[in-house]
Design a protein around this motif. Structure first.
Motif, mmCIF file in Angstrom:
data_model
loop_
_atom_site.group_PDB
_atom_site.id
_atom_site.type_symbol
_atom_site.label_atom_id
_atom_site.label_comp_id
_atom_site.label_asym_id
_atom_site.label_seq_id
_atom_site.Cartn_x
_atom_site.Cartn_y
_atom_site.Cartn_z
ATOM 1 N N GLU A 147 0.827 -1.214 0.000
ATOM 2 C CA GLU A 147 0.000 0.000 0.000
ATOM 3 C C GLU A 147 0.859 1.262 0.000
ATOM 4 O O GLU A 147 0.568 2.230 -0.706
ATOM 5 C CB GLU A 147 -0.929 0.015 1.213
ATOM 6 N N LYS A 148 1.929 1.263 0.792
ATOM 7 C CA LYS A 148 2.808 2.441 0.870
ATOM 8 C C LYS A 148 3.372 2.777 -0.505
ATOM 9 O O LYS A 148 3.385 3.942 -0.928
ATOM 10 C CB LYS A 148 3.948 2.161 1.857
ATOM 11 N N GLY A 149 3.848 1.764 -1.226
ATOM 12 C CA GLY A 149 4.359 2.002 -2.568
ATOM 13 C C GLY A 149 3.278 2.521 -3.501
ATOM 14 O O GLY A 149 3.507 3.459 -4.287
ATOM 15 N N ALA A 150 2.087 1.935 -3.400
ATOM 16 C CA ALA A 150 0.974 2.356 -4.252
ATOM 17 C C ALA A 150 0.547 3.792 -3.942
ATOM 18 O O ALA A 150 0.273 4.584 -4.855
ATOM 19 C CB ALA A 150 -0.202 1.405 -4.079
ATOM 20 N N GLN A 151 0.507 4.146 -2.657
ATOM 21 C CA GLN A 151 0.106 5.509 -2.274
ATOM 22 C C GLN A 151 1.117 6.537 -2.750
ATOM 23 O O GLN A 151 0.754 7.644 -3.179
ATOM 24 C CB GLN A 151 -0.069 5.605 -0.755
ATOM 25 N N ASP A 152 2.410 6.202 -2.667
ATOM 26 C CA ASP A 152 3.442 7.135 -3.134
ATOM 27 C C ASP A 152 3.320 7.368 -4.634
ATOM 28 O O ASP A 152 3.454 8.508 -5.112
ATOM 29 C CB ASP A 152 4.835 6.609 -2.785
ATOM 30 N N ALA A 153 3.068 6.300 -5.385
ATOM 31 C CA ALA A 153 2.878 6.453 -6.829
ATOM 32 C C ALA A 153 1.595 7.224 -7.119
ATOM 33 O O ALA A 153 1.541 8.039 -8.051
ATOM 34 C CB ALA A 153 2.833 5.083 -7.497
ATOM 35 N N ALA A 154 0.555 6.977 -6.308
ATOM 36 C CA ALA A 154 -0.721 7.668 -6.500
ATOM 37 C C ALA A 154 -0.557 9.178 -6.354
ATOM 38 O O ALA A 154 -1.127 9.959 -7.133
ATOM 39 C CB ALA A 154 -1.749 7.138 -5.503
ATOM 40 N N LYS A 155 0.223 9.610 -5.381
ATOM 41 C CA LYS A 155 0.472 11.042 -5.191
ATOM 42 C C LYS A 155 1.187 11.633 -6.398
ATOM 43 O O LYS A 155 0.888 12.749 -6.838
ATOM 44 C CB LYS A 155 1.318 11.257 -3.927
ATOM 45 N N LYS A 156 2.132 10.886 -6.931
ATOM 46 C CA LYS A 156 2.903 11.379 -8.079
ATOM 47 C C LYS A 156 2.051 11.518 -9.322
ATOM 48 O O LYS A 156 2.200 12.477 -10.091
ATOM 49 C CB LYS A 156 4.071 10.431 -8.355
ATOM 50 N N TYR A 157 1.128 10.566 -9.545
ATOM 51 C CA TYR A 157 0.372 10.533 -10.793
ATOM 52 C C TYR A 157 -1.054 11.078 -10.665
ATOM 53 O O TYR A 157 -1.855 10.939 -11.594
ATOM 54 C CB TYR A 157 0.331 9.107 -11.334
ATOM 55 N N GLY A 158 -1.384 11.668 -9.533
ATOM 56 C CA GLY A 158 -2.707 12.264 -9.369
ATOM 57 C C GLY A 158 -3.826 11.241 -9.325
ATOM 58 O O GLY A 158 -4.853 11.394 -9.979
ATOM 59 N N VAL A 159 -3.615 10.200 -8.521
ATOM 60 C CA VAL A 159 -4.575 9.112 -8.417
ATOM 61 C C VAL A 159 -5.218 9.089 -7.029
ATOM 62 O O VAL A 159 -4.523 9.231 -6.022
ATOM 63 C CB VAL A 159 -3.888 7.748 -8.681
ATOM 64 N N LEU A 160 -6.532 8.928 -6.979
ATOM 65 C CA LEU A 160 -7.221 8.656 -5.725
ATOM 66 C C LEU A 160 -7.165 7.147 -5.523
ATOM 67 O O LEU A 160 -7.741 6.392 -6.306
ATOM 68 C CB LEU A 160 -8.672 9.130 -5.778
ATOM 69 N N LEU A 161 -6.447 6.703 -4.491
ATOM 70 C CA LEU A 161 -6.258 5.273 -4.265
ATOM 71 C C LEU A 161 -7.006 4.823 -3.025
ATOM 72 O O LEU A 161 -6.792 5.345 -1.930
ATOM 73 C CB LEU A 161 -4.769 4.952 -4.099
ATOM 74 N N GLU A 162 -7.888 3.846 -3.186
ATOM 75 C CA GLU A 162 -8.567 3.214 -2.055
ATOM 76 C C GLU A 162 -7.865 1.898 -1.732
ATOM 77 O O GLU A 162 -7.528 1.127 -2.632
ATOM 78 C CB GLU A 162 -10.023 2.927 -2.398
ATOM 79 N N TYR A 163 -7.669 1.655 -0.445
ATOM 80 C CA TYR A 163 -7.069 0.402 0.031
ATOM 81 C C TYR A 163 -8.133 -0.294 0.868
ATOM 82 O O TYR A 163 -8.446 0.131 1.966
ATOM 83 C CB TYR A 163 -5.826 0.726 0.861
ATOM 84 N N THR A 164 -8.707 -1.357 0.324
ATOM 85 C CA THR A 164 -9.824 -1.993 1.013
ATOM 86 C C THR A 164 -9.842 -3.485 0.735
ATOM 87 O O THR A 164 -9.421 -3.930 -0.327
ATOM 88 C CB THR A 164 -11.166 -1.360 0.573
ATOM 89 N N GLY A 165 -10.321 -4.262 1.719
ATOM 90 C CA GLY A 165 -10.353 -5.709 1.556
ATOM 91 C C GLY A 165 -10.714 -6.388 2.866
ATOM 92 O O GLY A 165 -11.053 -5.723 3.852
ATOM 93 N N PRO A 166 -10.620 -7.721 2.913
ATOM 94 C CA PRO A 166 -10.958 -8.448 4.144
ATOM 95 C C PRO A 166 -9.945 -8.179 5.254
ATOM 96 O O PRO A 166 -8.748 -8.050 4.994
ATOM 97 C CB PRO A 166 -10.918 -9.920 3.706
ATOM 98 N N LYS A 167 -10.440 -8.073 6.493
ATOM 99 C CA LYS A 167 -9.535 -7.860 7.632
ATOM 100 C C LYS A 167 -8.655 -9.076 7.862
ATOM 101 O O LYS A 167 -7.487 -8.956 8.249
ATOM 102 C CB LYS A 167 -10.336 -7.534 8.900
ATOM 103 N N GLN A 168 -9.222 -10.245 7.661
ATOM 104 C CA GLN A 168 -8.463 -11.487 7.737
ATOM 105 C C GLN A 168 -8.675 -12.244 6.441
ATOM 106 O O GLN A 168 -9.721 -12.125 5.807
ATOM 107 C CB GLN A 168 -8.918 -12.335 8.933
ATOM 108 N N ALA A 169 -7.662 -13.011 6.054
ATOM 109 C CA ALA A 169 -7.710 -13.707 4.765
ATOM 110 C C ALA A 169 -8.990 -14.525 4.631
ATOM 111 O O ALA A 169 -9.269 -15.415 5.427
ATOM 112 C CB ALA A 169 -6.481 -14.600 4.621
ATOM 113 N N ASN A 170 -9.779 -14.193 3.625
ATOM 114 C CA ASN A 170 -11.034 -14.890 3.351
ATOM 115 C C ASN A 170 -11.345 -14.689 1.866
ATOM 116 O O ASN A 170 -11.634 -13.570 1.434
ATOM 117 C CB ASN A 170 -12.164 -14.334 4.216
ATOM 118 N N ILE A 171 -11.271 -15.747 1.113
ATOM 119 C CA ILE A 171 -11.381 -15.614 -0.343
ATOM 120 C C ILE A 171 -12.747 -15.105 -0.782
ATOM 121 O O ILE A 171 -12.860 -14.337 -1.744
ATOM 122 C CB ILE A 171 -11.024 -16.946 -1.042
ATOM 123 N N ASP A 172 -13.818 -15.482 -0.073
ATOM 124 C CA ASP A 172 -15.158 -15.006 -0.440
ATOM 125 C C ASP A 172 -15.278 -13.497 -0.230
ATOM 126 O O ASP A 172 -15.839 -12.783 -1.077
ATOM 127 C CB ASP A 172 -16.224 -15.739 0.370
#
Length: 333
Positions: free
Chosen positions: A65-90
């Motif tokens: 996420e840190k790498g993605a957020q740094d790139a997002a700032k550089k390229y003018g991207v709104l980045l959402e980081y979201t997903g399961p709190k614990q590994a769950n494929i469904d």
């Protein structure tokens, strides 16, 4: 005019004068002190991307996420980081589907299993949303590109490290994060192929931790009770190696059992410094996140994107750590 009328007019005049004075005072205060500050200009973005990890609070994925957020700032991207709190494929699949339904400009995620992720990714791409796989590929899908470790090669490196670091009869137990996840399967396969020609090395068992600290510790504990001949472990996820090390220390066997883990979380590095873990496979999660955003932007802007970008993979041992950190001192930024 009667005396009562005069008194009434006087009272009204006094009340009016007091009211006017208060109005002028508070009006002045509002004008000079309490006017709302000018609202900050709303930040605008060129694109809206979503990064969906296997496990939201996982330290490894926070580096992605840190790498993605740094790139997002550089390229003018709104980045959402979201997903399961614990590994769950469904839950993972549902999060990706919800992201696609919200019509974002791009989705970055893992291709955890061919059965579930390949048709899912294909549907999303058909709807006009590009998908980049990170850390784990869905090679048979219509994903735009894969950014991450060559997972077969990383397992192969771990096997070769075990061969180089040991001598005599070695009985290995493998604890893997998941039996169904492509990247874990590839790491196990690479390791098995690396050691299969070594007659002195035998793989005793392969157990699943479900990307759980508790499960990894339970499996390591059970293996040492059921297979006292085991004198080496390979943990294929960041948490597996750490929990194997905790259990080995509990049995006071840290100088008798070889451990090779995955990733460079602080706990892993501490175990390497003290000698409980001998080696670990180093990935580049920050680079994965950064490159994923960059490649997505390049694609949207009409630039050609390679189908696979493998990030660096190597083995790290105590001798590879900076001298100042081998004694246990904290590493610098």
């Amino acid at each position: 005019m009667s005396r009562l009328s005069i008194i009434a007019y006087s009272v009204c005049g006094l009340f009016f004068s007091v009211s006017l004075a208060f109005s002028l005072f508070y009006g002045y205060k509002v004008i000079t002190h309490d006017l709302p500050k000018e609202k900050k200009a709303v930040e605008t973005y060129n694109y809206h991307f979503v990064l969906v990890p296997e496990e939201l609070d996982n330290e490894y994925w926070k580096l992605v996420e840190k790498g993605a957020q740094d790139a997002a700032k550089k390229y003018g991207v709104l980045l959402e980081y979201t997903g399961p709190k614990q590994a769950n494929i469904d839950d993972h699949v549902k999060t990706i589907e919800m992201s696609a339904a919200s019509k974002v400009d791009g989705i970055m995620t893992q291709g955890l299993s061919e059965e579930q992720f390949t048709p899912l990714i294909n549907r999303i791409v058909a709807s006009g949303i590009p998908v980049v796989t990170v850390d784990t590929d869905a090679a048979n899908s219509r994903r735009l590109t894969y950014i991450g470790t060559d997972n077969y090669y990383s397992g192969y490196l771990a096997g070769k490290a075990l061969i180089a670091d040991t001598f005599g009869k070695i009985n290995v137990a493998i604890i893997t994060g998941s039996f169904y996840a492509n990247h874990m399967q590839q790491r196990v396969k690479g390791f098995e192929n690396a050691v299969k020609s070594e007659k002195r090395i035998n793989i005793i068992t392969v157990q699943e931790s479900e990307i759980s600290r508790v499960k990894a510790a339970e499996k390591a504990n059970q293996i040492l009770q059921d297979h006292p001949e085991v004198n080496a472990f390979f943990g294929t996820s960041a948490l597996d190696g750490i929990e194997i090390a905790h259990v080995v220390k509990k049995f006071h066997k840290q100088h008798q059992i070889y451990i090779i883990g995955f990733d460079t979380l602080p706990e892993t590095l501490n175990f390497i410094r003290e000698g409980t873990i001998t080696a670990t496979v180093v990935q580049e999660p920050y680079q994965m996140g950064y490159e994923a955003v960059k490649m997505m932007v390049d694609h949207i802007q009409g630039k050609k994107v390679p189908p696979i970008v493998h990030t660096e993979t190597r083995i790290l041992r105590k001798a590879d750590l900076p001298v100042s950190t081998q004694s246990g001192k904290a590493e610098g930024n």
